[in-house]
Design an enzyme around this catalytic site. Structure first.
Site, mmCIF file in Angstrom:
data_model
loop_
_atom_site.group_PDB
_atom_site.id
_atom_site.type_symbol
_atom_site.label_atom_id
_atom_site.label_comp_id
_atom_site.label_asym_id
_atom_site.label_seq_id
_atom_site.Cartn_x
_atom_site.Cartn_y
_atom_site.Cartn_z
ATOM 1 N N CYS A 138 0.676 -1.135 -0.033
ATOM 2 C CA CYS A 138 -0.200 -0.027 0.015
ATOM 3 C C CYS A 138 0.884 1.519 0.201
ATOM 4 O O CYS A 138 1.964 1.195 0.725
ATOM 5 C CB CYS A 138 -0.853 0.052 1.168
ATOM 6 S SG CYS A 138 -2.139 -1.317 1.362
ATOM 7 N N ALA A 192 -2.909 -3.551 -2.597
ATOM 8 C CA ALA A 192 -4.295 -3.711 -2.163
ATOM 9 C C ALA A 192 -5.180 -2.485 -2.482
ATOM 10 O O ALA A 192 -5.150 -1.796 -2.267
ATOM 11 C CB ALA A 192 -4.453 -3.840 -0.485
ATOM 12 N N GLN A 197 -3.971 -6.543 -6.826
ATOM 13 C CA GLN A 197 -4.396 -7.093 -5.454
ATOM 14 C C GLN A 197 -5.698 -6.463 -5.263
ATOM 15 O O GLN A 197 -5.898 -5.382 -5.035
ATOM 16 C CB GLN A 197 -3.664 -7.265 -4.197
ATOM 17 C CG GLN A 197 -4.285 -7.766 -3.010
ATOM 18 C CD GLN A 197 -3.407 -7.872 -1.818
ATOM 19 O OE1 GLN A 197 -3.248 -6.699 -1.231
ATOM 20 N NE2 GLN A 197 -2.709 -9.039 -1.390
ATOM 21 N N TYR A 206 -8.027 -8.539 6.910
ATOM 22 C CA TYR A 206 -8.956 -7.747 6.292
ATOM 23 C C TYR A 206 -10.328 -8.700 5.990
ATOM 24 O O TYR A 206 -10.346 -9.728 6.254
ATOM 25 C CB TYR A 206 -8.448 -7.389 4.999
ATOM 26 C CG TYR A 206 -7.190 -6.485 5.142
ATOM 27 C CD1 TYR A 206 -7.486 -5.067 5.873
ATOM 28 C CD2 TYR A 206 -5.922 -6.335 4.711
ATOM 29 C CE1 TYR A 206 -6.368 -4.366 6.353
ATOM 30 C CE2 TYR A 206 -4.815 -5.758 4.946
ATOM 31 C CZ TYR A 206 -5.120 -4.609 5.965
ATOM 32 O OH TYR A 206 -4.201 -3.662 5.980
ATOM 33 N N ARG A 261 -4.105 -14.479 -1.714
ATOM 34 C CA ARG A 261 -3.093 -14.308 -0.495
ATOM 35 C C ARG A 261 -3.892 -14.874 0.706
ATOM 36 O O ARG A 261 -4.977 -14.448 1.032
ATOM 37 C CB ARG A 261 -2.589 -12.863 -0.415
ATOM 38 C CG ARG A 261 -1.528 -12.664 0.655
ATOM 39 C CD ARG A 261 -0.835 -11.297 0.685
ATOM 40 N NE ARG A 261 0.645 -11.648 0.458
ATOM 41 C CZ ARG A 261 1.403 -10.735 0.775
ATOM 42 N NH1 ARG A 261 1.129 -9.290 0.823
ATOM 43 N NH2 ARG A 261 2.874 -10.824 0.820
ATOM 44 N N GLY A 312 8.884 -7.394 -0.298
ATOM 45 C CA GLY A 312 8.171 -5.935 -0.593
ATOM 46 C C GLY A 312 9.283 -5.076 -0.304
ATOM 47 O O GLY A 312 9.781 -4.236 -1.070
ATOM 48 N N ARG A 313 9.851 -4.858 1.126
ATOM 49 C CA ARG A 313 10.693 -3.708 1.433
ATOM 50 C C ARG A 313 11.912 -3.983 0.777
ATOM 51 O O ARG A 313 12.487 -3.031 0.561
ATOM 52 C CB ARG A 313 10.810 -4.018 3.037
ATOM 53 C CG ARG A 313 9.661 -3.711 4.050
ATOM 54 C CD ARG A 313 9.805 -4.041 5.454
ATOM 55 N NE ARG A 313 8.636 -3.404 6.223
ATOM 56 C CZ ARG A 313 7.569 -4.202 6.363
ATOM 57 N NH1 ARG A 313 7.321 -5.472 5.728
ATOM 58 N NH2 ARG A 313 6.617 -3.987 7.071
#
Length: 356
Positions: free
Chosen positions: A25, A57, A99, A180, A227, A320-321
């Site tokens: 995000c 997302a 996503q 979520y 996911r 990701g990071r």
């Protein structure tokens, strides 16, 4: 040839390697419309050698946004704004994926750098929804979805999937992780319903499977991913056994790939974070089901990613990071594995490719 830079078949899509970008995000959209930030952010990973780039997302309905700054796909203006972004990813040789998500009881919050808390209604917040009227720790209480509301969620995913394909995305990931909405339905810690959507595992999985069917029917030519958080890491919560079972049910409905993460449902989760900390969960789902899975969680180098694949713990590695720290992670990873030529260097960057 390393495993990391070997090709992969994703639901009929030819993917150039197995080092992918996980959805992250950005909290930078306006009224759900992505912009130049998203374009540069995502296209750079394709230039950097990623096999698949999964856009963040993306809310299927306005009330499904985590924050007011979340991206969306509930209208055609958003679809049209996503189109050049998907095209830029594809033009650089990566598969463009997105996503689709609904935040449920974790919606209507401030962006993380503003302090994660529910936004007061008089400051632009909205009523959140969930399987049961049980709040996430410290957040406002959600309203319990009735059957008409559940139907609207399914319709929202279907319509967003159609827009995703029209925008040029080749793969769609259904977000059923990180606490979520779809994860909220799956977990007995957040779902205490007594109707057809609560109680047994079959009932708790009903909404996810309806969403999978709706996306599959609406976007039959797109590769379909899910996911999962494989565990709530909390007593009495959703676990690896249930994840494996529901993944098999989803695969029977056409899901080609499972992106395995963990946690996010409750604040009191017990997770020890460290290099590759979620890889054993992916390995266990793969071992139990024979399905194709991706591993995530503090994966930061080519040798580490290669070892995960060589050990049979996953079919694909997502990060990701590390992509944020180095948008050319795949180009670097090939060099770390001893052969920069393994990576898909853009012609424009060839002058920078290391030589033996």
């Amino acid at each position: 040839m390393t495993s990391l830079f070997s090709p992969f078949d994703l639901g009929g899509l030819a993917v150039r390697n197995r080092l992918w970008v996980a959805p992250m995000c950005q909290y930078s959209a306006v009224d759900g419309v992505p912009n130049d930030w998203h374009h540069v952010h995502l296209a750079q990973f394709a230039s950097g050698g990623a096999g698949v780039v999964i856009a963040e997302a993306t809310a299927v309905v306005p009330e499904g946004r985590i924050s007011p700054e979340d991206a969306g796909l509930w209208n055609d203006e958003q679809r049209d704004a996503w189109a050049p972004i998907a095209a830029a990813i594809r033009a650089r040789g990566a598969v463009a994926a997105i996503q689709l998500a609904h935040a449920g009881r974790k919606a209507s919050t401030f962006a993380p750098w503003r302090g994660r808390a529910s936004i007061p209604h008089d400051a632009g917040g909205w009523q959140t929804v969930a399987p049961s009227a049980i709040a996430f720790d410290g957040f406002d209480e959600p309203a319990e979805l009735d059957e008409a509301g559940i139907d609207r969620v399914v319709e929202g995913f279907a319509a967003a999937a159609a827009r995703a394909v029209a925008a040029g995305f080749q793969a769609i990931e259904v977000h059923a992780a990180h606490g979520y909405l779809l994860h909220q339905f799956l977990s007995p810690l957040s779902n205490t319903r007594a109707d057809a959507y609560g109680g047994s595992l079959e009932n708790r999985a009903r909404l996810l499977l309806r969403v999978v069917d709706a996306v599959r029917d609406t976007a039959p030519d797109a590769a379909l991913l899910v996911r999962f958080s494989a565990t709530d890491a909390a007593e009495g919560g959703w676990d690896v056994d249930e994840t494996a079972t529901v993944a098999q049910w989803a695969a029977e409905r056409g899901v080609a790939f499972f992106d395995i993460s963990s946690g996010g449902l409750v604040a009191h989760q017990r997770i020890t974070v460290g290099p590759g900390y979620q890889v054993p969960l992916a390995a266990e789902i793969r071992r139990r089901t024979g399905l194709r899975v991706g591993a995530v969680g503090e994966i930061t180098s080519g040798p580490q990613a290669e070892r995960i694949l060589a050990d049979g713990d996953a079919d694909v590695v997502l990060a990701g990071r590390e992509w944020l720290r180095d948008p050319h992670f795949a180009l670097r990873a090939a060099g770390e594995l001893g052969d920069s030529d393994l990576a898909p260097w853009p012609n424009q960057y060839l002058r920078a490719r290391p030589r033996p």
